[in-house]
Design a protein around this motif. Structure first.
Motif, PDB file in Angstrom:
ATOM      1  N   HIS A   1       0.864  -1.086   0.030  1.00 39.37           N
ATOM      2  CA  HIS A   1       0.044  -0.028   0.036  1.00 39.37           C
ATOM      3  C   HIS A   1       0.843   1.199  -0.044  1.00 39.37           C
ATOM      4  O   HIS A   1       1.148   1.848   1.156  1.00 39.37           O
ATOM      5  CB  HIS A   1      -0.771  -0.162   1.110  1.00 39.37           C
ATOM      6  CG  HIS A   1      -1.877   0.915   1.059  1.00 39.37           C
ATOM      7  ND1 HIS A   1      -3.039   0.808   0.494  1.00 39.37           N
ATOM      8  CD2 HIS A   1      -2.180   2.226   1.820  1.00 39.37           C
ATOM      9  CE1 HIS A   1      -4.049   1.914   0.387  1.00 39.37           C
ATOM     10  NE2 HIS A   1      -3.536   2.723   1.298  1.00 39.37           N
ATOM     11  N   GLY A   2       1.235   1.313  -1.175  1.00 39.41           N
ATOM     12  CA  GLY A   2       2.131   2.855  -1.360  1.00 39.41           C
ATOM     13  C   GLY A   2       3.344   2.140  -2.201  1.00 39.41           C
ATOM     14  O   GLY A   2       3.508   1.090  -2.644  1.00 39.41           O
ATOM     15  N   PHE A   3       4.443   3.099  -2.235  1.00 37.68           N
ATOM     16  CA  PHE A   3       5.598   2.528  -2.735  1.00 37.68           C
ATOM     17  C   PHE A   3       6.939   2.814  -1.870  1.00 37.68           C
ATOM     18  O   PHE A   3       7.109   3.661  -1.236  1.00 37.68           O
ATOM     19  CB  PHE A   3       5.946   3.885  -3.957  1.00 37.68           C
ATOM     20  CG  PHE A   3       4.909   4.010  -4.774  1.00 37.68           C
ATOM     21  CD1 PHE A   3       4.386   3.113  -5.861  1.00 37.68           C
ATOM     22  CD2 PHE A   3       4.296   5.240  -4.804  1.00 37.68           C
ATOM     23  CE1 PHE A   3       3.366   3.319  -6.624  1.00 37.68           C
ATOM     24  CE2 PHE A   3       3.128   5.445  -5.613  1.00 37.68           C
ATOM     25  CZ  PHE A   3       2.601   4.586  -6.331  1.00 37.68           C
ATOM     26  N   SER A   4       7.721   1.481  -1.976  1.00 34.89           N
ATOM     27  CA  SER A   4       8.769   1.126  -1.068  1.00 34.89           C
ATOM     28  C   SER A   4      10.036   1.520  -2.134  1.00 34.89           C
ATOM     29  O   SER A   4      11.061   1.717  -1.468  1.00 34.89           O
ATOM     30  CB  SER A   4       8.824  -0.333  -0.601  1.00 34.89           C
ATOM     31  OG  SER A   4       8.750  -0.969  -1.547  1.00 34.89           O
ATOM     32  N   LYS A   5      10.140   1.367  -3.364  1.00 35.73           N
ATOM     33  CA  LYS A   5      10.874   1.722  -4.361  1.00 35.73           C
ATOM     34  C   LYS A   5      10.812   2.796  -5.120  1.00 35.73           C
ATOM     35  O   LYS A   5       9.902   2.874  -5.769  1.00 35.73           O
ATOM     36  CB  LYS A   5      11.297   0.419  -4.929  1.00 35.73           C
ATOM     37  CG  LYS A   5      11.363  -0.942  -4.332  1.00 35.73           C
ATOM     38  CD  LYS A   5      11.632  -2.289  -5.121  1.00 35.73           C
ATOM     39  CE  LYS A   5      11.727  -3.511  -4.184  1.00 35.73           C
ATOM     40  NZ  LYS A   5      11.171  -4.612  -4.811  1.00 35.73           N
ATOM     41  N   ASN A   6      12.147   3.635  -5.243  1.00 37.86           N
ATOM     42  CA  ASN A   6      11.939   4.908  -5.960  1.00 37.86           C
ATOM     43  C   ASN A   6      11.603   4.530  -7.565  1.00 37.86           C
ATOM     44  O   ASN A   6      10.949   5.288  -8.208  1.00 37.86           O
ATOM     45  CB  ASN A   6      13.326   5.580  -6.055  1.00 37.86           C
ATOM     46  CG  ASN A   6      13.364   6.133  -4.738  1.00 37.86           C
ATOM     47  OD1 ASN A   6      12.426   6.663  -4.126  1.00 37.86           O
ATOM     48  ND2 ASN A   6      14.696   6.455  -4.358  1.00 37.86           N
ATOM     49  N   GLU A   7      12.061   3.355  -8.227  1.00 38.69           N
ATOM     50  CA  GLU A   7      11.533   2.941  -9.533  1.00 38.69           C
ATOM     51  C   GLU A   7      10.258   2.700  -9.694  1.00 38.69           C
ATOM     52  O   GLU A   7       9.607   3.081 -10.749  1.00 38.69           O
ATOM     53  CB  GLU A   7      12.620   1.937 -10.127  1.00 38.69           C
ATOM     54  CG  GLU A   7      12.333   0.400  -9.438  1.00 38.69           C
ATOM     55  CD  GLU A   7      13.143  -0.095  -8.333  1.00 38.69           C
ATOM     56  OE1 GLU A   7      13.340  -1.288  -8.003  1.00 38.69           O
ATOM     57  OE2 GLU A   7      13.984   1.091  -7.782  1.00 38.69           O
ATOM     58  N   ASN A   8       9.632   2.165  -8.842  1.00 40.51           N
ATOM     59  CA  ASN A   8       8.170   1.926  -8.723  1.00 40.51           C
ATOM     60  C   ASN A   8       7.345   3.165  -8.675  1.00 40.51           C
ATOM     61  O   ASN A   8       6.225   3.399  -9.217  1.00 40.51           O
ATOM     62  CB  ASN A   8       7.643   0.862  -7.836  1.00 40.51           C
ATOM     63  CG  ASN A   8       8.231  -0.420  -8.034  1.00 40.51           C
ATOM     64  OD1 ASN A   8       8.463  -0.989  -9.261  1.00 40.51           O
ATOM     65  ND2 ASN A   8       8.528  -1.336  -6.900  1.00 40.51           N
TER      66      ASN A   8
END
Length: 134
Positions: free
Chosen positions: A98-105
């Protein structure tokens, strides 16, 4: 729609058992799926029940492993809209919750959003929102 809830009843039913300590708060906010008196509240606030009114294109971004708002919430909304031939672009981000943990995503989601706006807000029909289609 980023990680959006489409069905409040299903949302509450899908919460993991270890969230039981928060049940009072959850039921106050989203309704208790076991309480028939809360059914109207849940129905009237669940976008899934009103997708027949959607006429404009929609972008849906969902984390594949979202434990809060399960992927099924987005899958069902996308399926209903596609059945009605409403343009819907669906980006499922592998390995995300739920959200982004990786910058590329995060970047991928923002790029898709940018292309979606270019196409539908600014009218650039040459733009492919998601590589490979909808």
């Amino acid at each position: 729609d980023y990680f959006g809830v489409s069905d409040l009843k299903r949302l509450v039913e899908s919460f993991p058992p270890y969230w039981a300590a928060f049940a009072t708060y959850i039921y106050q906010k989203f309704g208790d799926p076991k309480n028939p008196e809360h059914a109207k509240y849940q129905h009237d606030r669940s976008p899934l029940n009103f997708l027949d009114q959607v006429e404009r294109p929609l972008l849906v971004v969902q984390g594949e492993n979202d434990a809060r708002v399960k992927k099924d919430q987005s899958d069902r909304a996308v399926e209903k809209l596609r059945a009605r031939k409403v343009p819907v672009h669906y980006l499922v981000i592998p390995g995300e919750g739920h959200g982004f943990s990786k910058n590329e995503n995060r970047l991928a989601a923002f790029q898709v959003t940018d292309r979606f706006l270019d196409r539908y807000l600014f009218g650039d029909t040459s733009v492919e929102v998601i590589a490979g289609g909808q």
